[in-house]
Design an enzyme around this catalytic site. Structure first.
Site, mmCIF file in Angstrom:
data_model
loop_
_atom_site.group_PDB
_atom_site.id
_atom_site.type_symbol
_atom_site.label_atom_id
_atom_site.label_comp_id
_atom_site.label_asym_id
_atom_site.label_seq_id
_atom_site.Cartn_x
_atom_site.Cartn_y
_atom_site.Cartn_z
ATOM 1 N N GLU A 315 0.820 -1.212 0.000
ATOM 2 C CA GLU A 315 0.000 0.000 0.000
ATOM 3 C C GLU A 315 0.855 1.265 0.000
ATOM 4 O O GLU A 315 0.613 2.211 0.748
ATOM 5 C CB GLU A 315 -0.961 -0.010 1.197
ATOM 6 C CG GLU A 315 -1.910 -1.200 1.167
ATOM 7 C CD GLU A 315 -2.991 -1.171 2.234
ATOM 8 O OE1 GLU A 315 -2.755 -0.604 3.298
ATOM 9 O OE2 GLU A 315 -4.069 -1.737 1.971
ATOM 10 N N ASP A 389 -7.932 -9.045 3.898
ATOM 11 C CA ASP A 389 -7.700 -7.940 4.831
ATOM 12 C C ASP A 389 -8.790 -7.881 5.901
ATOM 13 O O ASP A 389 -9.642 -7.002 5.843
ATOM 14 C CB ASP A 389 -7.670 -6.620 4.038
ATOM 15 C CG ASP A 389 -7.369 -5.424 4.916
ATOM 16 O OD1 ASP A 389 -6.983 -5.623 6.066
ATOM 17 O OD2 ASP A 389 -7.537 -4.283 4.438
ATOM 18 N N GLU A 417 -12.727 -2.101 11.919
ATOM 19 C CA GLU A 417 -12.720 -1.414 10.629
ATOM 20 C C GLU A 417 -13.835 -1.909 9.706
ATOM 21 O O GLU A 417 -14.507 -1.118 9.055
ATOM 22 C CB GLU A 417 -11.356 -1.623 9.946
ATOM 23 C CG GLU A 417 -11.274 -1.010 8.561
ATOM 24 C CD GLU A 417 -9.899 -1.165 7.906
ATOM 25 O OE1 GLU A 417 -8.980 -1.733 8.530
ATOM 26 O OE2 GLU A 417 -9.757 -0.707 6.762
HETATM 27 C C1 GCV Z 1 -2.616 0.583 8.406
HETATM 28 C C2 GCV Z 1 -6.102 -2.001 5.457
HETATM 29 C C3 GCV Z 1 -6.532 -0.746 6.149
HETATM 30 C C4 GCV Z 1 -5.387 0.241 6.261
HETATM 31 C C5 GCV Z 1 -4.239 -0.458 6.993
HETATM 32 C C6 GCV Z 1 -3.854 -1.703 6.202
HETATM 33 C C7 GCV Z 1 -2.745 -2.481 6.883
HETATM 34 O O1 GCV Z 1 -5.818 -1.738 4.119
HETATM 35 O O2 GCV Z 1 -7.616 -0.168 5.482
HETATM 36 O O3 GCV Z 1 -5.832 1.350 6.980
HETATM 37 O O4 GCV Z 1 -3.139 0.396 7.112
HETATM 38 O O5 GCV Z 1 -4.966 -2.541 6.094
HETATM 39 O O6 GCV Z 1 -3.078 -3.438 7.573
HETATM 40 O O7 GCV Z 1 -1.592 -2.146 6.707
#
Ligand code: GCV
Length: 723
Positions: A315, A389, A417
């Site tokens: 990411e 995720d 989340e």
């Molecule tokens: C901290 C998902 C979440 C992100 C998070 C990522 C991760 O994509 O939406 O906010 O980033 O996981 O676990 O690194």
């Protein structure tokens, strides 16, 4: 004079008033006390316990033994509703003695060695015995922190109404590193945090140390958590600078006596950003030297620093692949820097790249399995429960069982989340257990994820479990009062992954809400149904990643713009023929990352569990399910079932009125109403949207959505927390 006298009388009255406010249950039930409330037990229970508790004996003056003494004094006096004297010597029957053989020399007359030898650094032993001819209960361990854990266990026995007679129980953690991951940013915000701002007041540290830091450490110690990563995995290199290390050291000093080590996230490009180097290549000698010097500096500030957690090449985060190096190259370079100090590196396997033309679910396995055996001894690879995720339901991650030479630790998300964030009641223990109880078949039947994680399957030298924290600066710590249960659960399961979701719920309810049997049963029922409901009104039958863009709170199955692997259409693949992601051997072949028995089960539409059907198969709308219904009908029924369960949860909660303090009762009641409305939104939005492909009616008997698909598409949420 008169004025002064009046002033003091006024002040006295004010103090009296504020004291009565402080001890009044109404004010006290703001949730701050978590599961450590220690309010007086029922008179029956007190009468039962009294003979076993007449005095506390906690010799030793270290910081940890002071905490032990205070906790025992506070717990015993609170639960028994009267002060229990703390003394240096056993003078009566019913003494509770807490200490190591060193801190409490009076224990040396007992033969403790054989049992203590089996308990390691953190285990403890509670037993009834006689000392100086008096009947006593001993809480002992090899270390003072072990004693602290034992004291919390002893108090938990009382909080949950267990017998204190003829005690003989010992416990040691099954997992070594039990760590919270805070996704807290240095600006005070928390990524995916729904309980207010970060607890860490960076601008005040190290000069002002908020008393809440100790309360945080105490709560964690009470459930066996022994590490905390203070900063977001989307890391900021600033935290590694001298100025911030002094702040981190102040926190570490507070947490240390509670047995909690501090860890930091390492931004891979820190040598460039704060070190002035031209590269962060892990094989570059200047970079290697920079990290070594940095590690030495960190350990000068924090001698027991735990180590680094790293998100790399995921990411948008920098990592070794920017320099054509592997994850092992990156992890090993950092591992070498902390090795001589006893530190570890937790390297995340949450990696995927939209430029890789392969199913996102396969990418971590593809990148990491070839590296098995190449990591240093002090590296753990941290793997999320499932391959995408933290989706409401995922199959277990295929990496579990597939890296016998590399300690894998499990990463769970405690913050909600994808589970309604701070607004929905979702008890996550069944979710965590689903992963832990999955059979990888790595070494034949019975090779459960739990055994990968506790190291017994592959004989891992280090083991760990991480939970992405749901804690913030909200008065009640977690926003939703039931978020506390997920924090509690994470700690309890990390200590012992074999505990049942139901047993943990019951414990937590007794400690948090009420000892009344009926109340405990009703809240347990409510909690135990909440996970499946959360899946059903969002992503039943193996659907996943249907959430709205960015904030991830509401539904957005129609989103098809932007980076493909962040769009729901990439995952559900609905068309006029059917729905679901074909990950079978005819499709993306993700099934082949599992061991043969699992692969076969997932690959075959007649044996794949129906709750994962659409994760692995693209299925015809008219496919017959086990119930005899078509897929389309079954999908609709699941969505409706999810909402119906929330209605039931609401009813259960309403039936508890008068049995729960009004402050928390009203809060949860209101949140359940929000949850119900939002569950209906998820259900209607998804059913109406998928109907545009299935072209089939919503089965008769199910209430028709009262709004159109366009209405749901038009909902725009702004300024949601955590995003
Ligand atoms: C901290 C998902 C979440 C992100 C998070 C990522 C991760 O994509 O939406 O906010 O980033 O996981 O676990 O690194």
């Amino acid at each position: 004079m008169r004025t002064t006298a009046n002033f003091y009388t006024g002040l006295f009255l004010l103090l009296l008033l504020s004291k009565s406010i402080l001890i009044s249950p109404l004010y006290a039930e703001d949730g701050y006390r978590l599961w450590l409330r220690y309010d007086p037990l029922s008179s029956e229970q007190i009468t039962k316990y009294q003979p076993f508790i007449t005095q506390g004996v906690v010799p030793g003056r270290s910081a940890t033994m002071t905490i032990v003494r205070n906790e025992l004094a506070q717990g015993l006096s609170g639960l028994l509703g009267k002060e229990v004297p703390m003394s240096e010597q056993v003078t009566r029957d019913g003494a509770i003695i807490a200490g190591t053989p060193d801190s409490a020399p009076l224990l040396q007359q007992l033969s403790l060695e054989d049992t203590l030898r089996q308990l390691g650094e953190e285990g403890y032993w509670l037993f009834s015995t006689r000392i100086n001819n008096k009947a006593c209960t001993v809480i002992t361990a090899n270390t003072e922190v072990g004693v602290l854990y034992g004291v919390f266990h002893f108090l938990r026995l009382m909080q949950t109404g267990q017998t204190l007679a003829a005690l003989s129980l010992s416990s040691r953690p099954k997992v070594q590193l039990r760590i919270l991951n805070h996704w807290d940013n240095l600006d005070g915000s928390v990524e995916r945090g729904y309980a207010g701002a970060s607890l860490w007041q960076w601008h005040e540290l190290p000069t002002y140390k908020d008393p809440r830091y100790a309360d945080y450490a105490r709560a964690n110690a009470s459930i066996g958590i022994n590490g905390t990563v203070l900063t977001n995995v989307n890391a900021n290199a600033l935290v590694l600078t001298e100025e911030y290390l002094r702040k981190v050291a102040a926190l570490a000093d507070i947490f240390r006596p509670y047995g909690i080590k501090v860890y930091l996230t390492a931004r891979f490009s820190a040598p460039i950003e704060t070190g002035g180097l031209a590269t962060a290549d892990p094989l570059d000698t200047a970079v290697i030297a920079w990290w070594k010097t940095k590690a030495d500096e960190i350990y000068r500030h924090i001698p027991d620093f735990g180590g680094f957690l790293v998100k790399a090449n995921s990411e948008g985060q920098p990592g070794p692949q920017n320099y054509n190096r592997s994850h092992a190259d990156g992890a090993n370079m950092l591992a070498d820097a902390v090795a001589s100090h006893g530190g570890v590196v937790m390297w995340r396997a949450f990696v995927y790249d939209n430029n890789v033309p392969d199913d996102r679910a396969k990418q971590a396995y593809n990148e990491f399995v070839p590296l098995d055996g190449q990591f240093r001894d002090n590296v753990l690879v941290q793997v999320k429960n499932g391959p995408i995720d933290f989706q409401p339901r995922e199959p277990f991650h295929p990496l579990f069982g597939a890296m016998p030479e590399t300690p894998l630790m499990l990463e769970l998300q405690v913050t909600q989340e994808y589970f309604g964030q701070g607004l929905h009641l979702t008890y996550l223990a069944p979710y965590y257990k689903e992963c832990l109880q999955s059979d990888t078949y790595a070494k034949g039947k019975g090779s459960y994820v739990a055994q990968v994680i506790d190291g017994t399957l592959h004989d891992y030298p280090i083991t760990g479990m991480a939970g992405v924290s749901n804690i913030g600066a909200n008065r009640n710590w977690t926003g939703h009062p039931f978020g506390q249960a997920n924090w509690f659960t994470f700690g309890r399961l990390a200590w012992n992954p074999a505990l049942s979701a139901e047993a943990i719920a019951q414990e937590w309810i007794q400690m948090t809400f009420s000892e009344e049997e009926q109340v405990v049963q009703l809240i347990t029922d409510l909690m135990m149904m909440s996970y499946e409901a959360a899946v059903n009104y969002r992503t039943p039958l193996g659907l996943h990643h249907l959430m709205a863009w960015h904030h991830h709170y509401g539904p957005g199955p129609w989103i098809d713009e932007g980076r493909a692997d962040w769009t729901p259409v990439y995952y559900h693949r609905a068309d006029s023929g059917g729905i679901g992601f074909d990950r079978t051997t005819r499709g993306s072949d993700a099934v082949s990352q599992y061991f043969p028995e699992v692969r076969q089960k997932f690959n075959d539409i007649t044996t794949v569990p129906e709750n994962l059907l659409l994760w692995f198969h693209h299925v015809d709308w008219d496919h017959r399910m086990q119930s005899g219904r078509t897929l389309w009908e079954a999908l609709c029924y699941k969505y409706y079932e999810g909402v119906d369960t929330v209605r039931q949860m609401k009813e259960i909660w309403h039936s508890l009125e008068g049995n729960i303090d009004s402050q928390r009762y009203e809060h949860v009641k209101a949140l359940l109403e929000i949850q119900l409305q939002h569950a209906i939104e998820w259900r209607n939005a998804c059913v109406l949207y998928f109907q545009t492909y299935s072209q089939r009616p919503i089965p008769s008997g199910l209430e028709k959505p009262d709004k159109t698909l366009d209405y749901y598409k038009s909902i725009e949420r702004k300024y949601l927390p955590g995003s």
